[in-house]
Every structure is written in C-alpha cells, then in structure tokens.
Design a protein around this motif. Structure first.
Motif, short mmCIF file in Angstrom:
data_model
loop_
_atom_site.label_atom_id
_atom_site.label_comp_id
_atom_site.label_asym_id
_atom_site.label_seq_id
_atom_site.Cartn_x
_atom_site.Cartn_y
_atom_site.Cartn_z
N ASP A 44 0.46 -1.26 0.44
CA ASP A 44 -0.37 0.38 0.05
C ASP A 44 0.48 1.01 0.47
O ASP A 44 1.40 1.39 0.71
CB ASP A 44 -1.04 0.01 1.62
CG ASP A 44 -2.51 0.40 1.09
OD1 ASP A 44 -2.29 2.28 0.68
OD2 ASP A 44 -3.59 0.29 1.20
N GLN A 45 0.66 2.02 -0.96
CA GLN A 45 1.19 3.00 -1.27
C GLN A 45 2.61 3.00 -1.15
O GLN A 45 3.55 4.20 -1.01
CB GLN A 45 1.03 4.18 0.15
CG GLN A 45 1.39 5.36 -0.77
CD GLN A 45 1.11 6.74 0.66
OE1 GLN A 45 2.07 8.17 0.76
NE2 GLN A 45 0.03 6.09 1.35
N THR A 85 -6.83 4.00 -2.02
CA THR A 85 -6.91 2.37 -1.84
C THR A 85 -7.99 1.55 -2.46
O THR A 85 -7.81 0.13 -3.73
CB THR A 85 -6.37 1.89 -0.70
OG1 THR A 85 -5.48 2.58 -0.14
CG2 THR A 85 -6.17 0.93 0.15
N LYS A 182 -5.98 -4.21 6.14
CA LYS A 182 -6.82 -3.57 6.16
C LYS A 182 -8.29 -4.21 5.13
O LYS A 182 -8.18 -4.60 4.48
CB LYS A 182 -6.76 -2.20 4.36
CG LYS A 182 -5.56 -1.07 5.17
CD LYS A 182 -6.12 0.19 3.78
CE LYS A 182 -4.97 1.32 4.55
NZ LYS A 182 -4.60 1.72 3.31
N ASP A 323 1.42 2.70 3.62
CA ASP A 323 0.94 3.39 3.50
C ASP A 323 0.62 4.71 5.13
O ASP A 323 1.04 6.10 4.89
CB ASP A 323 -1.01 3.01 3.40
CG ASP A 323 -1.37 3.65 2.90
OD1 ASP A 323 -1.80 4.89 2.13
OD2 ASP A 323 -2.46 3.91 4.39
N ASP A 370 -1.05 -0.54 -5.30
CA ASP A 370 -2.47 -0.09 -5.16
C ASP A 370 -2.28 1.85 -5.24
O ASP A 370 -3.15 2.47 -5.89
CB ASP A 370 -3.52 -0.34 -4.03
CG ASP A 370 -3.18 0.73 -2.64
OD1 ASP A 370 -2.05 1.23 -3.20
OD2 ASP A 370 -4.05 0.70 -1.41
N HIS A 371 -1.37 2.74 -5.36
CA HIS A 371 -1.05 3.71 -5.97
C HIS A 371 0.68 4.21 -5.27
O HIS A 371 0.82 3.48 -4.05
CB HIS A 371 -1.93 4.91 -5.14
CG HIS A 371 -2.27 5.05 -3.58
ND1 HIS A 371 -1.64 5.55 -2.70
CD2 HIS A 371 -3.15 3.94 -2.35
CE1 HIS A 371 -1.71 4.64 -1.56
NE2 HIS A 371 -3.02 3.72 -1.64
N HIS A 511 -2.15 10.94 -0.83
CA HIS A 511 -1.95 10.69 -1.96
C HIS A 511 -3.50 11.18 -2.91
O HIS A 511 -4.81 11.28 -1.70
CB HIS A 511 -1.93 9.02 -2.32
CG HIS A 511 -2.68 7.93 -1.75
ND1 HIS A 511 -3.93 7.32 -1.61
CD2 HIS A 511 -2.65 7.15 -0.47
CE1 HIS A 511 -4.37 6.59 -0.84
NE2 HIS A 511 -3.29 6.80 0.05
ZN LIG Z 1 -3.36 2.80 0.12
#
Ligand SMILES: [Zn+2]
Length: 570
Positions: A44-45, A85, A182, A323, A370-371, A511
């Motif tokens: 994540d991130q 996300t 998450k 993240d 995811d980003h 983000h």
């Molecule tokens: Zn995320």
C-alpha cells in the motif's frame, strides 16, 4: 555462377525466413508447467522509486531477489485519476479502470439512498467476530468511519477479478485467499469467489464476514487465541540498522510529522500497552502491522494447503504499513526509510517460506502497489519545490455560490457535500427541469477554477458528453468516471498540493491525485521460469490481471482492458 556452398547457404536462409514468418508473433499462452501458486503482493502506497532509493541498504532475498531475478517494469502507472486504496486494489484485481469496475473512491454518496457509503460496507454480511467493527472513537481512517454498517463484502465490485476467473476455470477447486491489515486491501483481490481476512483494530484479531464463512476455520480461532498481537505491548519501534547508515539520518523529528497518541515523531517510537485505546492503531502505523499480516498469511498457507497440487491456487497479501507510515511521517522520512528496510526483510522471509513450502519455481509472484504517494510539503519546501496543504474550509465560497444561485434562480442550497475528489450538488437542483444541468455545471466549473490550488475541475455532464480535450488529466479523470457512482464535479489540485485533514487528525501527506508521484508504482514478476529483465516502456496496472490470466492459461477478467505483458513469456 555461385559455388555450391553459397547456394546451400541461400536456401538455408530462405528456409529459416519462412519459419520465422510462419510464427511471426510471440506465443501468448500458458507455460508448459502451470504455477501451483500465484502470489500477488500489494504494498500500500509503495511509490515506484522507493525500493531502489534504498537499494544499497537492502538485505538479500527481498526486493533484491525481485529486482535481480525478476521481470521489472520501471515505468508502470495507474491510469485513473483517483489514486485511492480500494480503487487501486480493484484495478490490480480486475485489469480494468474504476469507470468499469465501479470502485470509484473509498467512499461515495450512493444516489439511491443519499448516504455516504464505504466501498465495501454491506449490512447483509456482518463480521463473524463480535466487537470487531469500527470503533469510531479511535478510528483514524476517516473512510472507515463513514461506513454505516460493520458488514463487509465485495458486492459493489461490478466485474470479475483474476482470482474469480481462476476459481471459475477450476470448477471452484482453486483455493483463493486475500489477506491484509486493511479490509479493502483484502476484499478486492480475493474477488467475489475467494475468501478474505483483515485486521480488526477494535478487537486486535484477523477477522472475516459472513459473506465468506458462517464460522471461522479452527486454525483462525487458534491463531487469534495465540495473541501474537500482544508482543509489541510497551515495546518500541527501533531503527533496524545503525542510525548513521540511513539516508534520512538527519531528519527524524520534523514539525510536519504526526504524533499519534504518544507514538512520537522520532525514534524510538513507543507502543502503548496492549490494553490502551490506540495500541492496535499504533501497530498498523508501524512495521508491526506488516509483521502480523505475514504471520497470519504463513499460517493460512500451511493450514489451507495452498500450492500443494497441480491446481493453481491464489494468495493475495496486501501490506498496509507503508501507507500509514507515509501518511503520518511522509515517504521521505527516517520512519519511511526504516519501514522499507523492514518490509524488505519481511519479503525475504516470505520468499524463503514460499520456497520451502511450494517452491519458487512453482510459484508466480507479482508485486505492485495500489497507488504511490506525494512527499510532504514541508520536505519539498526545504528544497524550494512548490507544495502545500489545501483547506477548502478556509475558502471564501459564499460570493461564488451567490452568483451561481442568482444566475440559475436557485432558492435552496446548491452544494450537497465535498467528498474528495468529488463535489456533490444538491440532488433537488439537479432534477429541477427549469435548470439546464450542463449549463449549471459548466458555470460551477468556471467558478471553481478561480480558486487557488485547483488545477482542473470537470463535470460529470461533460464527461458523459465525452467531448473533452485529449489530454493526460482529462483522460485519467474519464477512466475514473462511472455515471452511476461518480460525483457531479471532479476536482484536481495542482501537483504537490493536497488536503491533509483526516477528519479529526491532521496528517503529513495524502495521495489520491492523478499526478505522477501518485500513479507511479512498481510492477515486478518473479518465480516460475521468469527471466530477469528491466523493461522501461510505459505500462499500466490494468495490464497485470490479463497477464496473470494469459500466463495461467485462463480467460481474462470480464471487463479487462489491459494488455498482456508479453515479456513474461520470453
Ligand atoms: Zn492505499
């Protein structure tokens, strides 16, 4: 006359050329030996530059294994504008854009109910554990607090995932699981047909919902009963290595970093005791969250016997700590750096474990994110790079709203809500037949463009009409546009300008933009017969799912628009 040797050579060349023209394309089909396991890792991130930024400081067997043995795409991006996300995870899972998969944001206003809705909330499928729902008094994730039900399911994902296709191809025999701290990191990739587990901050256990199970398998009950989660109680998050060896050794305590409930802005970060209110939240905002995720995933792999026969199984692990650490401290921080080094060690442990249990030569690994994420304005400003936080609450909006209401003869309220990235207009105004919707939205866009920090505002009417300039920003907003779910006006801020208000918490960075720091992610394939290579042509995250499908030899997900990354067959 040419001599014999020359004539033979000529005929040989013609023969070889005919062979080449008979097989002019790269064969896009599954390998002779199918993987026993597809392991999809999402960090994540994890912005695309982060693993190699600390390359010299990495251990062996983690990121270095991927980058040295794997097929590495160095110019991979999300193509959609709203880099959040659930949006990114679902794109990775389905091979299509939010316009089609339907997860346009972490939260949106449901047009039928009028309620702000969390993408995976579902009142029909409560959590199996009691007391595991969102504790709104301590929850820092504002998207979670938006949910009106504690139930969770993938019901709003409108299309199939790679994991759904795998399940379908094998008459349900493929085992398919998604794990993450998450809920939205687990649910999207497990798809409709798989099973998902995530971490409940409210009860400190890995949980699931009745969408997936009526009751937990015994191994889940046993894992939670072991209370591994307590092992950080009263302990500290310390630097992994000697502090002098870090790139960010001189910038630990920065004023823009977030001190969450006494966790502090500098090392060592003190975990509260396990009976404290914010203990489990602190676990998620540090490497501990990833460590627990890995422990749970390893037990899952053993207990569910993944990768033990010739039917390809699927395990998705989404690591969330990167993240949360970036939100609190920024990616360019000592915390961000130490987190990557610790994640690298966890990946090495995961790959060792997979090698022992399944064999890396029988496992297809893909890692992405995811980003990406922005740097903090404080960090950038030190380097004289323009950046800042935006507070729409401080804008003087009244004059603009009055002008619009006068022009369109609107008596009631004009704006329903601003829930980034969407501005929602009062539905009564939109259904008023005396008002031309397109004219009104165009006028609002013109007013919005006068505010500082706004780079682009585009209305849903304009997106639906489709007659927009063929530019990077418009195209990425279009890929995020789903007529039934998107809000009325999409707002894009200037690069490095963003809102850092998480409801009751001010964070260091957020983000969610279409700018390159948010769209840039790593994509790496490894294991099986994958040959090591670095590929710099631009590819997109929608390419992953159809590539996995082609490699395994099954049909692509239902709305997949990505290309097959043919280097995987080299
Ligand atoms: Zn995320």
């Amino acid at each position: 006359m040419k001599n014999r040797t020359e004539i033979t050579l000529l005929f040989t060349l013609i023969f070889l050329a005919s062979l080449l023209t008979a097989n002019p394309v790269i064969a896009v089909e599954g390998p002779q030996i199918k993987p026993r396991l597809v392991l999809q890792i999402t960090v994540d991130q994890l912005r695309g530059d982060l693993p190699t930024r600390y390359y010299d400081r990495l251990g062996g067997g983690g990121f270095r294994y991927l980058w040295e043995k794997g097929l590495v795409y160095t110019n991979a991006h999300h193509a959609h504008a709203n880099t959040e996300t659930i949006v990114g995870h679902t794109t990775l899972a389905t091979g299509t854009h939010p316009a089609l998969h339907g997860m346009v944001a972490n939260v949106w206003i449901d047009r039928e109910t009028g309620f702000t809705t969390y993408a995976i909330e579902d009142p029909d499928y409560r959590l199996i554990s009691s007391g595991a729902g969102v504790d709104t008094s301590t929850e820092i994730d504002h998207t979670q607090r938006a949910a009106r039900s504690e139930g969770r399911s993938p019901a709003r994902i409108l299309v199939s995932t790679f994991s759904d296709e795998l399940k379908s191809y094998t008459a349900g025999q493929a085992k398919v699981f998604g794990v993450s701290v998450k809920d939205r990191g687990a649910v999207a990739l497990a798809g409709h047909a798989g099973k998902a587990f995530w971490f409940s901050k409210a009860n400190g256990e890995f949980v699931s919902s009745t969408y997936y199970y009526n009751q937990y398998p015994q191994w889940v009950i046993d894992w939670n009963a072991e209370k591994l989660v307590h092992r950080y109680s009263g302990k500290t998050w310390e630097l992994l290595n000697d502090s002098n060896s870090y790139l960010f050794k001189d910038s630990d305590d920065r004023p823009w970093e977030t001190d969450l409930a006494g966790f502090g802005r500098s090392f060592p970060h003190q975990y509260a005791t396990s009976d404290s209110k914010y203990y489990t939240t602190q676990l998620t905002t540090s490497p501990a969250g990833d460590e627990l995720t890995l422990e749970f995933a390893k037990t899952l792999l053993l207990q569910e016997k993944l990768g033990q026969d010739d039917i390809t199984d699927y395990l998705s692990i989404s690591f969330s700590s990167t993240d949360y650490v970036a939100h609190l401290f920024g990616p360019s921080s000592l915390e961000g750096e130490d987190n990557i080094l610790r994640l690298d060690r966890l990946l090495a442990e995961l790959f060792r474990f997979i090698d022992q249990q399944v064999g890396l030569e029988r496992t297809l690994i893909v890692l992405s994110a995811d980003h990406g994420g922005p740097d903090t304005p404080g960090y950038l400003k030190q380097l004289k790079i323009p950046a800042g936080y935006i507070d729409p609450g401080s804008w003087d909006k009244q004059a603009a709203i009055q002008r619009l209401k006068q022009q369109f003869k609107i008596n009631g309220k004009l704006v329903e809500k601003y829930s980034p990235p969407y501005l929602y207009l009062n539905p009564d105004v939109l259904t008023d037949t005396s008002i031309d919707r397109q004219d009104l939205e165009d006028a609002i866009v013109r007013e919005l463009m006068k505010f500082p920090g706004i780079s682009l505002a585009v209305s849903s009417s304009a997106l639906q009409a489709g007659n927009l300039p063929d530019t990077y920003l418009y195209n990425s907003v279009m890929k995020s546009f789903n007529a039934k779910r998107s809000g009325d006006i999409y707002i894009v801020f200037e690069p490095n300008w963003f809102i850092n208000d998480f409801g009751r918490l001010k964070v260091a960075s957020t983000h969610g933009s279409p700018w390159r720091y948010d769209t840039f992610v790593p994509i790496v394939f490894a294991g099986m017969d994958i040959k090591s290579a670095k590929v710099s042509r631009k590819i997109y995250t929608v390419d992953i799912a159809p590539t996995l499908a082609a490699y395994v030899g099954i049909k692509p997900p239902s709305a997949s628009v990505g290309e097959i990354l043919s280097e995987i067959f080299n």
